[in-house]
Design an enzyme around this catalytic site. Structure first.
Site, PDB file in Angstrom:
ATOM      1  N   SER A 113      15.437  -5.072 -23.348  1.00  0.00           N
ATOM      2  CA  SER A 113      16.254  -3.866 -23.484  1.00  0.00           C
ATOM      3  C   SER A 113      15.493  -2.589 -23.792  1.00  0.00           C
ATOM      4  O   SER A 113      15.974  -1.743 -24.542  1.00  0.00           O
ATOM      5  CB  SER A 113      17.284  -4.075 -24.605  1.00  0.00           C
TER       6      SER A 113
ATOM      7  N   GLY B 238      13.271  -7.941 -20.171  1.00  0.00           N
ATOM      8  CA  GLY B 238      14.486  -8.566 -20.704  1.00  0.00           C
ATOM      9  C   GLY B 238      14.699  -8.274 -22.180  1.00  0.00           C
ATOM     10  O   GLY B 238      15.472  -8.946 -22.856  1.00  0.00           O
TER      11      GLY B 238
ATOM     12  N   SER C 195      15.171  -0.266 -21.814  1.00  0.00           N
ATOM     13  CA  SER C 195      15.945   0.825 -21.209  1.00  0.00           C
ATOM     14  C   SER C 195      17.085   1.263 -22.130  1.00  0.00           C
ATOM     15  O   SER C 195      17.276   2.471 -22.360  1.00  0.00           O
ATOM     16  CB  SER C 195      16.487   0.403 -19.845  1.00  0.00           C
TER      17      SER C 195
ATOM     18  N   ASP D 103      23.728  -4.605 -25.427  1.00  0.00           N
ATOM     19  CA  ASP D 103      22.446  -4.017 -25.817  1.00  0.00           C
ATOM     20  C   ASP D 103      22.629  -2.797 -26.710  1.00  0.00           C
ATOM     21  O   ASP D 103      21.992  -2.678 -27.768  1.00  0.00           O
ATOM     22  CB  ASP D 103      21.647  -3.643 -24.556  1.00  0.00           C
TER      23      ASP D 103
END
Ligand code: NG1
Length: 385
Positions: free
Chosen positions: A113, A111, A115, A158
Site C-alpha cells: 500500500s 502489495g 500508493s 488500505d
C-alpha cells in the site's frame, strides 16, 4: 521568523488475512507497518500543488486543486496526490495547495500500500495546511472512494488501516458502516514480509486483472441471491447471515458457471477465515492462525487466481524454513508474502529465504531491503519539527 516545518507520516500496511474481500463488504485484518511515506509540507496561498520526490525515479509534479483535476499519464505517481486533492476539494471548496517534499522507505508495487500511504499523507498535509479537520471515519471513507480516481475499483481497507491503526495491534475492519476493532498481536509472534521481486503495478498491467475480480464477485453474488430467493441487492455479509457457508457453496455450485463458483468460494471462505483468525490471535493460538494463512494462500492461488509462481515459491520456502504459515498479501499478481513464526525462529526463516530464494535470483545482497520484520505500528500523523 522561520515558519515551522510540518511533516506527515503515513505507514504502509500488511494485510494479515481477508484478501480481496474488502470490496465485497466483508471484514479484513490488516496492520500498519513501521515503513512509511513522509511528506514535509508548507501551505501555499494559491491553489497550486508543487510536489517533489526525493526518489529520482519520480519527476516533480504540479497541478491546481479543483473538484475535477485532469489526471497525469496512467502510472504517474502524481496521480495519487491528484486523487487526494480532488476528493478533498469535492468536500471542502476553496482549499489552498501545498509545496510538498515526499520520501518513502516503502517498496513500490509490493502489495504494501505505498500508493494509499502517499494518498493519505498528501490528504493530511492538505487538511493540516488549510486548518481543516475531518472525523477519522469520514476521512477513511472519503479517501477510500477518492483513490478510485487512479482507475482501480478497490475496497476501503488500505485508507482505513493507514489512518486508524493502533501500535502493537492488528485491526479488524468492518464496512458499511466502517469500523475498526484492534486486537493486540501476541508477544512472541513475528510476521515477516518478503518481496517476490515481481512488481505488481496495480496502476499498470495488473489493473485489468484486479478490476475484473470485483465484477465477477458481484455477478456471482446476484445469481446466488436470486437462487436463494433473496433481494438482488443483498450484500455478501447479508448472504452469510441468510445461509451457512456450506449451503451457499452448494447453491453456488448448482447456479454458477465458468470461474464464478471458484471466485465465490474464495470470498465466502476467506470471510469466515477472518473471523477465525481474529479469534486465534486473541487467544494467542499461533498454530491456528498459521493454518488459516496457508488456507488463504491456497484459496487465492487456486480459486481466486491472483497468485504468481514466484509468490507460490516464496510461500513454499518460508514454510520449509520453519514459518508456521504463509500467504501472499495485498492484491497479488506479484508483490509480497507475509509469513508467521515465533520470534526466535525468524532469523532462520530469513537466512533460508536468502539462500534459497534471493541468492539464486542474484539478490542475496539486498535481502535487508526485500525482507523485513513487520512491527504493528500506529496510523498516520502530522508532526511539527
Ligand atoms: P494493494 O495491495 O495495495 O494493491 C488492493 C486494494 C485493497 C484490497 C487489496 C486486496 C486499493 C487501493 N487497494 O491493495 O482495497 O482490495 O488489493 O485485498 O485498491
Amino acid at each position: 521568523m522561520t515558519p515551522h516545518v510540518h511533516v506527515v507520516r503515513a505507514p504502509g500496511r500488511v494485510n494479515l488475512i481477508g484478501e480481496h474481500i474488502d470490496y465485497c463488504g466483508l471484514s479484513v485484518l490488516p496492520m500498519a507497518l513501521r515503513r512509511s511515506v513522509r511528506i514535509q509540507f508548507h501551505p501555499r496561498s494559491d491553489r497550486e500543488m508543487r510536489l517533489v520526490n526525493r526518489d529520482p525515479r519520480f519527476a516533480p509534479s504540479a497541478f491546481a486543486v479543483s473538484e475535477s483535476i485532469p489526471p497525469a499519464a496512467a502510472g504517474d505517481w502524481g496521480n495519487y496526490a491528484r486523487a487526494a486533492a480532488q476528493a478533498l476539494a469535492q468536500r471542502f471548496p476553496d482549499l489552498r495547495g501545498v509545496n510538498a517534499l515526499v520520501e518513502s522507505d516503502l517498496p513500490i508495487a509490493a502489495g504494501l500500500s505505498s500508493s494509499s500511504a502517499l494518498l493519505v499523507a498528501m490528504a493530511l498535509a492538505m487538511l493540516h495546511a488549510n486548518g481543516v479537520s475531518v472525523a477519522s471515519l469520514e476521512l477513511m471513507d472519503l479517501l477510500g472512494r477518492g483513490e478510485r480516481y487512479v482507475g482501480t475499483a478497490g475496497g476501503g481497507m488500505d485508507q482505513a488501516i493507514i489512518l486508524g491503526a493502533r501500535a502493537g495491534c492488528a485491526s479488524r475492519i468492518d464496512f458499511h458502516p466502517l469500523r475498526l476493532t484492534p486486537t493486540a498481536v501476541p508477544a512472541g509472534w513475528q510476521f515477516i514480509v518478503a518481496w517476490s521481486l515481481v512488481h505488481a503495478e496495480k496502476s499498470g498491467a495488473a489493473r485489468q486483472a484486479y478490476n475484473e475480480r470485483p465484477r465477477q464477485c458481484d455477478e456471482a453474488r446476484r445469481l446466488v441471491a436470486a437462487r436463494l430467493g433473496q433481494r438482488e441487492d443483498i450484500t455478501y455479509p447479508g448472504l452469510l447471515g441468510a445461509a451457512s457457508v456450506e449451503q451457499l457453496l452448494e447453491l453456488a455450485g448448482a447456479t454458477l458457471s465458468g470461474v464464478l463458483p471458484r471466485r465465490f468460494r474464495h470470498v465466502v471462505t476467506e470471510g469466515t477465515r477472518v473471523v477465525q483468525a481474529e479469534a486465534a490471535m486473541a487467544a494467542g493460538d499461533l498454530a491456528a492462525f498459521a493454518r488459516l494463512l496457508d488456507a488463504s494462500h491456497q484459496s487465492l492461488r487456486d480459486d481466486y487466481e491472483v497468485s504468481h509462481p514466484e509468490l507460490d515459491r516464496l510461500v513454499e520456502l518460508a514454510r520449509e524454513a520453519g514459518a508456521a504459515g504463509a500467504r501472499l498479501t495485498g492484491a497479488g499478481f506479484g508483490g509480497s508474502i507475509v509469513a508467521l513464526c515465533r520470534v526466535e525462529r525468524a532469523p532462520e526463516v530469513v537466512a533460508a529465504l536468502r539462500e534459497r530464494f534471493y541468492a539464486p535470483r542474484g539478490a542475496a545482497d539486498e535481502v535487508g531491503r526485500h525482507v523485513f520484520m513487520a512491527e504493528p505500528s500506529a496510523g498516520a500523523e502530522v508532526m511539527r519539527t
